[in-house]
Design a protein around this motif. Structure first.
Motif, PDB file in Angstrom:
ATOM      1  N   SER A 160       0.815  -1.263  -0.013  1.00  0.00           N
ATOM      2  CA  SER A 160       0.015  -0.002   0.060  1.00  0.00           C
ATOM      3  C   SER A 160       0.835   1.249   0.010  1.00  0.00           C
ATOM      4  N   LEU A 161       2.160   1.228   0.620  1.00  0.00           N
ATOM      5  CA  LEU A 161       2.880   2.305   0.848  1.00  0.00           C
ATOM      6  C   LEU A 161       3.222   2.909  -0.538  1.00  0.00           C
ATOM      7  N   GLN A 162       3.593   1.941  -1.532  1.00  0.00           N
ATOM      8  CA  GLN A 162       3.985   2.432  -2.781  1.00  0.00           C
ATOM      9  C   GLN A 162       3.146   3.291  -3.693  1.00  0.00           C
ATOM     10  N   TYR A 163       1.792   3.302  -3.156  1.00  0.00           N
ATOM     11  CA  TYR A 163       0.731   4.315  -3.631  1.00  0.00           C
ATOM     12  C   TYR A 163       1.098   5.582  -3.257  1.00  0.00           C
ATOM     13  N   ASP A 164       1.472   5.493  -1.899  1.00  0.00           N
ATOM     14  CA  ASP A 164       1.468   6.747  -0.927  1.00  0.00           C
ATOM     15  C   ASP A 164       2.426   7.773  -1.535  1.00  0.00           C
ATOM     16  N   VAL A 165       3.758   7.085  -2.018  1.00  0.00           N
ATOM     17  CA  VAL A 165       4.883   7.852  -1.992  1.00  0.00           C
ATOM     18  C   VAL A 165       5.615   7.842  -3.366  1.00  0.00           C
ATOM     19  N   GLN A 166       4.919   7.132  -4.453  1.00  0.00           N
ATOM     20  CA  GLN A 166       5.356   7.203  -5.812  1.00  0.00           C
ATOM     21  C   GLN A 166       5.194   8.771  -6.360  1.00  0.00           C
ATOM     22  N   PRO A 167       4.384   9.390  -6.006  1.00  0.00           N
ATOM     23  CA  PRO A 167       4.094  10.694  -6.568  1.00  0.00           C
ATOM     24  C   PRO A 167       5.351  11.774  -6.169  1.00  0.00           C
ATOM     25  N   TYR A 168       6.296  11.251  -5.195  1.00  0.00           N
ATOM     26  CA  TYR A 168       7.284  12.068  -4.673  1.00  0.00           C
ATOM     27  C   TYR A 168       8.696  11.539  -5.319  1.00  0.00           C
ATOM     28  N   GLY A 169       8.627  10.579  -6.127  1.00  0.00           N
ATOM     29  CA  GLY A 169       9.849  10.037  -6.556  1.00  0.00           C
ATOM     30  C   GLY A 169      10.444   8.929  -5.752  1.00  0.00           C
ATOM     31  N   ILE A 170       9.841   8.440  -4.656  1.00  0.00           N
ATOM     32  CA  ILE A 170      10.027   7.497  -3.936  1.00  0.00           C
ATOM     33  C   ILE A 170       9.822   5.883  -4.329  1.00  0.00           C
ATOM     34  N   HIS A 171      10.570   4.911  -4.474  1.00  0.00           N
ATOM     35  CA  HIS A 171      10.499   3.683  -4.856  1.00  0.00           C
ATOM     36  C   HIS A 171      10.376   2.668  -3.555  1.00  0.00           C
ATOM     37  N   THR A 172       9.438   1.771  -3.648  1.00  0.00           N
ATOM     38  CA  THR A 172       9.743   0.607  -2.622  1.00  0.00           C
ATOM     39  C   THR A 172       9.696  -0.681  -3.271  1.00  0.00           C
ATOM     40  N   THR A 173      10.503  -1.466  -2.280  1.00  0.00           N
ATOM     41  CA  THR A 173      10.744  -2.856  -2.473  1.00  0.00           C
ATOM     42  C   THR A 173      10.490  -3.853  -1.200  1.00  0.00           C
ATOM     43  N   ILE A 174      10.009  -4.785  -1.685  1.00  0.00           N
ATOM     44  CA  ILE A 174       9.877  -5.771  -0.676  1.00  0.00           C
ATOM     45  C   ILE A 174      10.679  -6.955  -0.876  1.00  0.00           C
ATOM     46  N   THR A 238      14.314   1.616 -12.541  1.00  0.00           N
ATOM     47  CA  THR A 238      12.768   1.111 -11.769  1.00  0.00           C
ATOM     48  C   THR A 238      12.908  -0.095 -11.092  1.00  0.00           C
ATOM     49  N   PRO A 239      13.314  -0.141  -9.804  1.00  0.00           N
ATOM     50  CA  PRO A 239      13.574  -1.347  -9.101  1.00  0.00           C
ATOM     51  C   PRO A 239      12.113  -2.180  -8.838  1.00  0.00           C
ATOM     52  N   PRO A 240      12.365  -3.433  -8.700  1.00  0.00           N
ATOM     53  CA  PRO A 240      10.989  -4.184  -8.390  1.00  0.00           C
ATOM     54  C   PRO A 240      10.218  -3.730  -7.178  1.00  0.00           C
ATOM     55  N   LEU A 241       9.183  -3.982  -7.317  1.00  0.00           N
ATOM     56  CA  LEU A 241       8.172  -3.898  -6.000  1.00  0.00           C
ATOM     57  C   LEU A 241       8.185  -5.289  -5.037  1.00  0.00           C
ATOM     58  N   ARG A 242       9.024  -6.265  -5.593  1.00  0.00           N
ATOM     59  CA  ARG A 242       9.016  -7.363  -4.725  1.00  0.00           C
ATOM     60  C   ARG A 242      10.453  -8.370  -5.481  1.00  0.00           C
ATOM     61  N   PHE A 243      11.204  -8.343  -4.565  1.00  0.00           N
ATOM     62  CA  PHE A 243      12.241  -9.448  -4.871  1.00  0.00           C
ATOM     63  C   PHE A 243      12.295 -10.523  -4.208  1.00  0.00           C
TER      64      PHE A 243
END
Length: 279
Positions: A160-174, A238-243
């Motif tokens: 869920s966090l990915q949607y919060d922070v994507q507009p600010y150029g922040i990536h997330t990876t699990i 573009t790092p993966p959302l899940r690794f």
């Protein structure tokens, strides 16, 4: 390009190998543990290393650590939520106190640290939040009721966090590691056995604890290779959302994905017949 990495649990286990990989790649590292001296002991003195004492369950301490990181290096580009522990046991034998302690460390701890770091990343309009979950964060396992619950919670939060922070150029990876040769199974240090005892579970508990203990030091995964892989992933545009980390987890996730598809297909008509009439 040299980035600033903020790594929790950097005094032992996977955190040490990750910090070493980041330093070897020329990055600057803020390494935290409950005792900063243990970070320095594990990694040595290094001009690009800031060792900080941090209990991740303390929100105020997390905020202070974020402030110290920015004061020293000017930014935080990559956050790695790595610190955690393992409260093992069958659900009924895990006390409420132990279950809540598991959630405090493995779930609320990363939330505290991320809450402290995200304002820095939003101001930069860049950053990458990497959270180490586990194979047990996507596949429930025997004797892992509390641990899996904490890791499943992390995955839901991160997805869920990915949607919060994507507009600010922040990536997330699990990151979902399998069995790596770390200190997670070291009794008393990271593994805590159940403090309750129920006759129905007694024999299984004794056998399972013995099995877990026998696996310590025999895990097939190389944490140094995982550390290097995460440095590579963090450098991707573009790092993966899940690794998924480890051949054992690749096979397990593929099996779980097929199970989900099979279960949907088995009752598709019933599942799809829930609409209000005339809606």
């Amino acid at each position: 390009m040299s980035n600033v990495w903020f790594i929790t649990g950097a005094a032992r286990g996977m955190g040490v190998d990750l910090a070493k990989a980041a330093l070897d790649a020329g990055h600057r590292v803020v390494g935290t543990a409950r005792d900063a001296a243990k970070v320095t002991a594990a990694l040595g003195e290094h001009e690009n290393l800031l060792a900080l004492s941090l209990d991740i369950t303390d929100a105020a301490a997390s905020a202070a650590a974020a402030e110290a990181a920015v004061e020293r290096f000017g930014s935080v580009d990559v956050l790695v939520n790595n610190a955690g522990n393992f409260y093992a046991g069958y659900f009924e034998e895990i006390s409420d106190e132990h279950f809540r302690a598991q959630m405090e460390t493995n779930f609320f701890g990363p939330l505290n640290v991320t809450r402290a770091i995200l304002p820095v990343m939003r101001k930069q309009r860049s950053g990458h939040v990497i959270t180490i979950t586990s194979a047990a964060g996507i596949i429930g396992q025997e004797f892992c009721a509390a641990y899996a619950a904490s890791k499943f919670a992390l995955e839901g939060w991160m997805e869920s966090l990915q949607y919060d922070v994507q507009p600010y150029g922040i990536h997330t990876t699990i990151v979902e590691p399998g069995f790596f040769r770390t200190e997670l199974l070291v009794e008393g240090a990271s593994s805590i056995w159940p403090e309750l005892s129920i006759d129905d579970y007694a024999e299984r508990t004794t056998q399972t604890i013995a099995a877990w203990k026998s696996m310590n030091g025999q895990q097939g995964g190389d944490p140094a290779k995982l550390g290097a892989a995460l440095v590579t992933i963090a450098d991707l545009e573009t790092p993966p959302l899940r690794f998924v980390a480890g051949a054992d987890v690749v096979a397990g996730v593929e099996h779980k994905a097929q199970q989900l598809l099979d279960q949907v297909a088995a009752h598709r008509d019933l599942s799809s017949a829930m609409a209000l009439e005339n809606a």
